[in-house]
Design a protein around this motif. Structure first.
Motif, mmCIF file in Angstrom:
data_model
loop_
_atom_site.group_PDB
_atom_site.id
_atom_site.type_symbol
_atom_site.label_atom_id
_atom_site.label_comp_id
_atom_site.label_asym_id
_atom_site.label_seq_id
_atom_site.Cartn_x
_atom_site.Cartn_y
_atom_site.Cartn_z
ATOM 1 N N ALA A 95 0.824 -1.207 0.000
ATOM 2 C CA ALA A 95 0.000 0.000 0.000
ATOM 3 C C ALA A 95 0.858 1.257 0.000
ATOM 4 O O ALA A 95 0.462 2.287 -0.553
ATOM 5 C CB ALA A 95 -0.936 0.007 1.216
ATOM 6 N N GLY A 96 2.017 1.194 0.636
ATOM 7 C CA GLY A 96 2.882 2.373 0.688
ATOM 8 C C GLY A 96 2.254 3.528 1.431
ATOM 9 O O GLY A 96 2.552 4.696 1.154
ATOM 10 N N LEU A 97 1.400 3.216 2.365
ATOM 11 C CA LEU A 97 0.683 4.253 3.103
ATOM 12 C C LEU A 97 0.781 3.975 4.601
ATOM 13 O O LEU A 97 1.176 2.891 5.033
ATOM 14 C CB LEU A 97 -0.800 4.271 2.692
ATOM 15 C CG LEU A 97 -1.095 4.539 1.219
ATOM 16 C CD1 LEU A 97 -2.569 4.273 0.935
ATOM 17 C CD2 LEU A 97 -0.752 5.980 0.857
ATOM 18 N N ASP A 98 0.397 4.959 5.380
ATOM 19 C CA ASP A 98 0.297 4.776 6.823
ATOM 20 C C ASP A 98 -1.009 4.032 7.078
ATOM 21 O O ASP A 98 -2.081 4.634 7.164
ATOM 22 C CB ASP A 98 0.294 6.140 7.527
ATOM 23 C CG ASP A 98 0.197 6.001 9.040
ATOM 24 O OD1 ASP A 98 -0.061 4.887 9.517
ATOM 25 O OD2 ASP A 98 0.379 7.024 9.725
ATOM 26 N N LEU A 99 -0.913 2.703 7.178
ATOM 27 C CA LEU A 99 -2.134 1.919 7.292
ATOM 28 C C LEU A 99 -2.878 2.190 8.583
ATOM 29 O O LEU A 99 -4.096 2.108 8.639
ATOM 30 C CB LEU A 99 -1.809 0.429 7.173
ATOM 31 C CG LEU A 99 -1.458 -0.053 5.759
ATOM 32 C CD1 LEU A 99 -1.285 -1.564 5.778
ATOM 33 C CD2 LEU A 99 -2.525 0.337 4.766
ATOM 34 N N ASP A 100 -2.132 2.512 9.638
ATOM 35 C CA ASP A 100 -2.828 2.822 10.892
ATOM 36 C C ASP A 100 -3.756 4.009 10.694
ATOM 37 O O ASP A 100 -4.906 4.000 11.116
ATOM 38 C CB ASP A 100 -1.812 3.125 11.993
ATOM 39 C CG ASP A 100 -1.090 1.873 12.462
ATOM 40 O OD1 ASP A 100 -1.614 0.777 12.196
ATOM 41 O OD2 ASP A 100 -0.022 2.001 13.066
ATOM 42 N N ALA A 101 -3.237 5.050 10.033
ATOM 43 C CA ALA A 101 -4.063 6.233 9.793
ATOM 44 C C ALA A 101 -5.143 5.937 8.764
ATOM 45 O O ALA A 101 -6.272 6.398 8.872
ATOM 46 C CB ALA A 101 -3.183 7.391 9.317
ATOM 47 N N GLN A 102 -4.788 5.144 7.763
ATOM 48 C CA GLN A 102 -5.724 4.860 6.684
ATOM 49 C C GLN A 102 -6.905 4.037 7.170
ATOM 50 O O GLN A 102 -8.053 4.302 6.809
ATOM 51 C CB GLN A 102 -5.010 4.111 5.567
ATOM 52 C CG GLN A 102 -5.919 3.792 4.388
ATOM 53 C CD GLN A 102 -5.292 2.787 3.465
ATOM 54 O OE1 GLN A 102 -4.391 2.064 3.873
ATOM 55 N NE2 GLN A 102 -5.766 2.723 2.252
ATOM 56 N N ARG A 103 -6.634 3.025 7.988
ATOM 57 C CA ARG A 103 -7.683 2.123 8.395
ATOM 58 C C ARG A 103 -8.492 2.640 9.574
ATOM 59 O O ARG A 103 -9.554 2.122 9.869
ATOM 60 C CB ARG A 103 -7.076 0.770 8.779
ATOM 61 C CG ARG A 103 -6.411 0.031 7.644
ATOM 62 C CD ARG A 103 -7.421 -0.484 6.644
ATOM 63 N NE ARG A 103 -8.400 -1.334 7.283
ATOM 64 C CZ ARG A 103 -8.162 -2.604 7.611
ATOM 65 N NH1 ARG A 103 -7.007 -3.151 7.346
ATOM 66 N NH2 ARG A 103 -9.098 -3.312 8.204
ATOM 67 N N GLU A 104 -7.991 3.680 10.268
ATOM 68 C CA GLU A 104 -8.707 4.221 11.426
ATOM 69 C C GLU A 104 -10.074 4.720 10.977
ATOM 70 O O GLU A 104 -10.199 5.589 10.119
ATOM 71 C CB GLU A 104 -7.925 5.373 12.035
ATOM 72 C CG GLU A 104 -8.477 5.820 13.381
ATOM 73 C CD GLU A 104 -8.159 4.816 14.477
ATOM 74 O OE1 GLU A 104 -9.106 4.467 15.203
ATOM 75 O OE2 GLU A 104 -7.002 4.404 14.589
#
Length: 497
Positions: free
Chosen positions: A154-163
């Motif tokens: 994903a190359g993303l901040d998954l914690d922020a993305q999935r919150e």
């Protein structure tokens, strides 16, 4: 032996262009898996765009001499509610018929999720035994904390993305990114909204959303894939979870997939097409718009980017395709003198058929090869094709080989489509063939002027065409034309150029 350019594809995992190299030995097929449609609704044009993109990859691999073994999942197991009376078989048939109409090469396998329940249970059980999954009252969950590099694709901040991405609260879940391998429904399968459930070591229920792809691809293609395709919207969640569960299952220090390829969305009014509001292929054919016109519209954009859809764009594409076919019927003369359609699939096929005394055709073929090998640059292939049909330097036989080679790459049925099939009349009008040639010569002159940056000459020709009722559209080095709706002015102006 001249094998042409190296095939370079953008890898979503490494985020860079890479030379594609299959993992198998010589003669081994490329193993390719594609996320497919859900079987409980019709596949609209936005969904079909993705499979045309995958088809372009198939054709490019074949062009470079690779055989392909492809599996395309059809999801007939879902957790969400399904409208009463829905017949998934009708939607599956409609989907496959649409692919055939769009000249998409058939996959080797079309697995259905329901056919691989035992494979999913076996994979989930293995993950639990080795400590990668844990049980809750609601089912079996994958522990993402045990997955090194989770979310790298994903190359993303998954914690922020999935919150807050889902309103669902799962009591006892260890990490907010943990996902279900198996969801319990109890004896009442209607709780799942699908009317279907299966027994498992964890109770009666359904597989999670990501397990079917990992299990089916393994059963049909083996433990490791050369290419995995899907929409860009899959990259941040679905494919991330596929990687986590698959690599934990195989645990052999090898990437589960060597190359990830994601396509952009088809948009309408600057928004991705969504179910219930998006047009379908049947909507186009009901208006006598040919599926190949829609395919041509898609080829004008790059697979990796979003593409804007308009009805006018399909109409213009149909007019362009009809003019191309009307000018040159691409039947390649047989050496004995008969005329028949010769099938070209690979770069080497085309090179063998090209006349040795036609250097212009060889140059066009090599430029098309370079374009498709540059991350499937179909717009440039089209530009080369458009210039080739206007070139006075290519022999008739050489041009027909070039057209057949372009057809192998683009899948537009240039060697079999009858121009009469494109005789749709929607107000844009059609010029008689002789006058089409006149306009095409002016377009060729204008293209040459633009290439040498003679903008004054290019603008002068555009103005002349406008007085004829011709609208010119520039796309990179290519130009196409359409007839304006105010065609009553054409009779008195066509001969004044």
């Amino acid at each position: 032996m001249n094998t042409g350019a190296e095939l370079r594809l953008y890898n979503s995992l490494s985020r860079k262009l890479e030379v594609f190299e299959p993992s198998g030995g010589e003669g081994e097929p490329v193993r390719m898996y594609s996320c497919g449609p859900v079987a409980f609704s019709s596949a609209h044009l936005g969904i079909l765009r993705g499979f045309v993109c995958v088809d372009l990859l198939r054709r490019a691999l074949r062009w470079k001499g690779h055989s392909v073994r492809q599996a395309m999942m059809i999801t007939d197991v879902v957790r969400a509610g399904v409208p009463e009376g829905t017949d998934p078989e009708l939607h599956i048939k409609e989907f496959l018929d649409s692919l055939a109409a769009l000249n998409v090469l058939p996959a080797t396998h079309y697995p259905r999720a329901s056919e691989h329940i035992d494979d999913m249970i076996a994979m989930a059980g293995d993950l639990e035994r080795r400590g990668h999954a844990y049980r809750l009252d609601s089912g079996l969950y994958f522990d993402t904390s045990r997955s090194p590099g989770y979310g790298e694709l994903a190359g993303l901040d998954l914690d922020a993305q999935r919150e807050g991405a889902s309103a669902e609260s799962i009591p006892g879940r260890r990490n907010k990114n943990d996902f279900a391998l198996w969801r319990l429904t109890g004896e009442d399968a209607e709780a799942a909204g699908t009317g279907r459930s299966w027994d498992s070591p964890w109770g009666r229920g359904l597989p999670g959303s990501h397990l079917p792809c990992s299990a089916a691809s393994t059963a049909l293609l083996g433990p490791h894939l050369d290419i995995h395709t899907g929409g860009r919207h899959h990259r941040s969640l679905h494919h991330v979870n596929e990687i986590a569960q698959s690599q934990a299952h195989f645990a052999d220090a090898r990437p589960w997939v060597r190359h990830w390829l994601h396509h952009g969305a088809l948009t309408a009014a600057d928004q991705p097409m969504v179910r219930h509001r998006a047009p379908h292929l049947g909507d186009l054919t009901a208006r006598e718009l040919h599926p190949m016109a829609f395919r041509l519209l898609l080829l004008r954009g790059h697979y990796h980017r979003d593409l804007a859809y308009t009805d006018e764009g399909v109409v213009a594409a149909q007019a362009t395709l009809r003019r191309l076919l009307a000018r040159h019927r691409p039947a390649i003369p047989h050496p004995r003198g008969e005329t028949r359609h010769t099938r070209i699939e690979t770069y080497q096929d085309a090179r063998r058929l090209l006349p040795p005394d036609d250097p212009a055709a060889h140059r066009v073929l090599d430029r098309m090869d370079t374009a498709i090998c540059a991350d499937l640059n179909t717009a440039q292939v089209l530009a080369e094709l458009q210039q080739a049909v206007r070139s006075p330097d290519i022999t008739e036989h050489g041009l027909r080989v070039v057209l057949a080679g372009a057809d192998a790459l683009l899948g537009l049925r240039l060697t079999t489509l009858d121009p009469a099939e494109l005789a749709q009349q929607t107000g844009t009008g059609e010029l008689p063939l002789g006058q089409q040639h006149l306009v095409d010569r002016l377009i060729a002159d204008r293209t040459a002027a633009r290439a040498r940056k003679d903008w004054e000459r290019a603008d002068t020709i555009r103005a002349q065409l406008s007085r004829m009722g011709i609208e010119v559209t520039d796309a990179g080095s290519d130009s196409t034309w359409t007839l304006r709706r105010d065609s009553h002015v054409l009779a008195e102006r066509r001969t004044r150029i």
